[in-house]
Design a protein around this motif. Structure first.
Motif, PDB file in Angstrom:
ATOM      1  N   THR A  96       2.730   1.402  -3.145  1.00 30.25           N
ATOM      2  CA  THR A  96       1.940   1.934  -4.223  1.00 30.25           C
ATOM      3  C   THR A  96       1.378   3.509  -4.273  1.00 30.25           C
ATOM      4  OG1 THR A  96       0.761  -0.504  -4.834  1.00 30.25           O
ATOM      5  CG2 THR A  96      -0.208   1.430  -5.731  1.00 30.25           C
ATOM      6  N   ASP A  97       1.235   3.986  -3.189  1.00 32.16           N
ATOM      7  CA  ASP A  97       0.834   5.246  -3.010  1.00 32.16           C
ATOM      8  C   ASP A  97       2.448   6.013  -3.244  1.00 32.16           C
ATOM      9  OD1 ASP A  97      -1.458   4.683  -1.646  1.00 32.16           O
ATOM     10  OD2 ASP A  97      -1.660   5.153   0.263  1.00 32.16           O
ATOM     11  N   ALA A 101       0.882  -1.055   0.240  1.00 30.11           N
ATOM     12  CA  ALA A 101      -0.276   0.025   0.066  1.00 30.11           C
ATOM     13  C   ALA A 101       0.970   1.175  -0.162  1.00 30.11           C
ATOM     14  CB  ALA A 101      -0.870  -0.140   1.059  1.00 30.11           C
ATOM     15  N   GLU A 102       2.280   1.369   1.384  1.00 33.47           N
ATOM     16  CA  GLU A 102       2.732   2.364   1.160  1.00 33.47           C
ATOM     17  C   GLU A 102       3.723   2.556  -0.458  1.00 33.47           C
ATOM     18  OE1 GLU A 102       6.617   4.275   4.051  1.00 33.47           O
ATOM     19  OE2 GLU A 102       5.852   2.200   4.359  1.00 33.47           O
ATOM     20  N   ARG A 129      -2.188   1.038  -9.755  1.00 35.36           N
ATOM     21  CA  ARG A 129      -3.236   0.374  -8.330  1.00 35.36           C
ATOM     22  C   ARG A 129      -3.126  -1.011  -8.877  1.00 35.36           C
ATOM     23  NH1 ARG A 129      -3.081   3.590  -4.114  1.00 35.36           N
ATOM     24  NH2 ARG A 129      -3.843   5.452  -4.345  1.00 35.36           N
TER      25      ARG A 129
END
Length: 203
Positions: free
Chosen positions: A59-60, A56-57, A74
């Protein structure tokens, strides 16, 4: 020195993983796909997730850098299992044969701690290692950092000079050699059985 231990990398050696298996159909445009994989979702970015950064990190961070590619970024980890196409059957067969020999078998892999459980659950040959697998995402270390080889050596009380290391990445092979390991570099056309016989491994 006699080989007592055989250490396998996984991607490119026992598992066929490539983001192109998903993005080829997604883009339906090879030029655009290659641009994306070389400049947006490049291997250096993916390696940070293999080193322990959360999916998640990671990707962000990349979406912040390349907001116009948010949808594609994503999609990367959402479709990661499609990228893990299959095992590499001829090499897995060699691994199965080694199970019934005197050699001790280990895994040393650059792999995200979040995605590795999927492989463990879906490919039974991982059980051959009896849990003797060092995963970069868990250790927060990644090949070719020599520290990850030292984790393996110290955790299982083995010696580099008695150990054969098999990998498809030339940088990892070079580092392993410098640490005293016997090595085999895998290519798509490598005859692993022959290479093992060449270094004295008896199947």
């Amino acid at each position: 020195m006699e080989i007592k231990n055989i250490i396998f990398d996984f991607g490119g050696v026992l598992m066929d993983w490539d983001p192109r298996y998903f993005f080829k159909d997604y883009f339906n445009d090879d030029e655009k796909m290659e641009y994306f994989l070389e400049n947006i979702a490049q291997s250096e970015w993916n390696e940070q997730q293999d080193k322990g950064r959360s999916l998640a990190e990671g990707t962000d961070i990349q979406v912040t850098k390349f907001p116009e590619w948010e949808k594609e970024l994503r999609a990367y980890y959402d479709n990661w299992t499609v990228m893990l196409k299959s095992d590499i059957p001829e090499n897995v067969e060699i691994l199965r044969r080694l199970k019934n020999t005197e050699y001790h078998l280990f895994g040393l892999t650059n792999w995200s701690e979040e995605t590795f459980p999927y492989a463990l659950e879906n490919y039974d040959f991982f059980q051959i290692f009896d849990g003797k697998i060092v995963v970069s995402g868990t250790e927060k270390l990644i090949k070719p950092d020599p520290k990850i080889w030292h984790v393996l050596l110290e955790r299982y009380d083995i010696q580099a000079g008695e150990s054969l290391f098999i990998d498809d990445n030339p940088k990892n092979i070079e580092m392993a050699k410098s640490l005293g390991f016997i090595t085999i570099k895998i290519n798509p056309d490598t005859d692993l059985k022959q290479e093992l016989e060449n270094v004295g491994v008896k199947l």
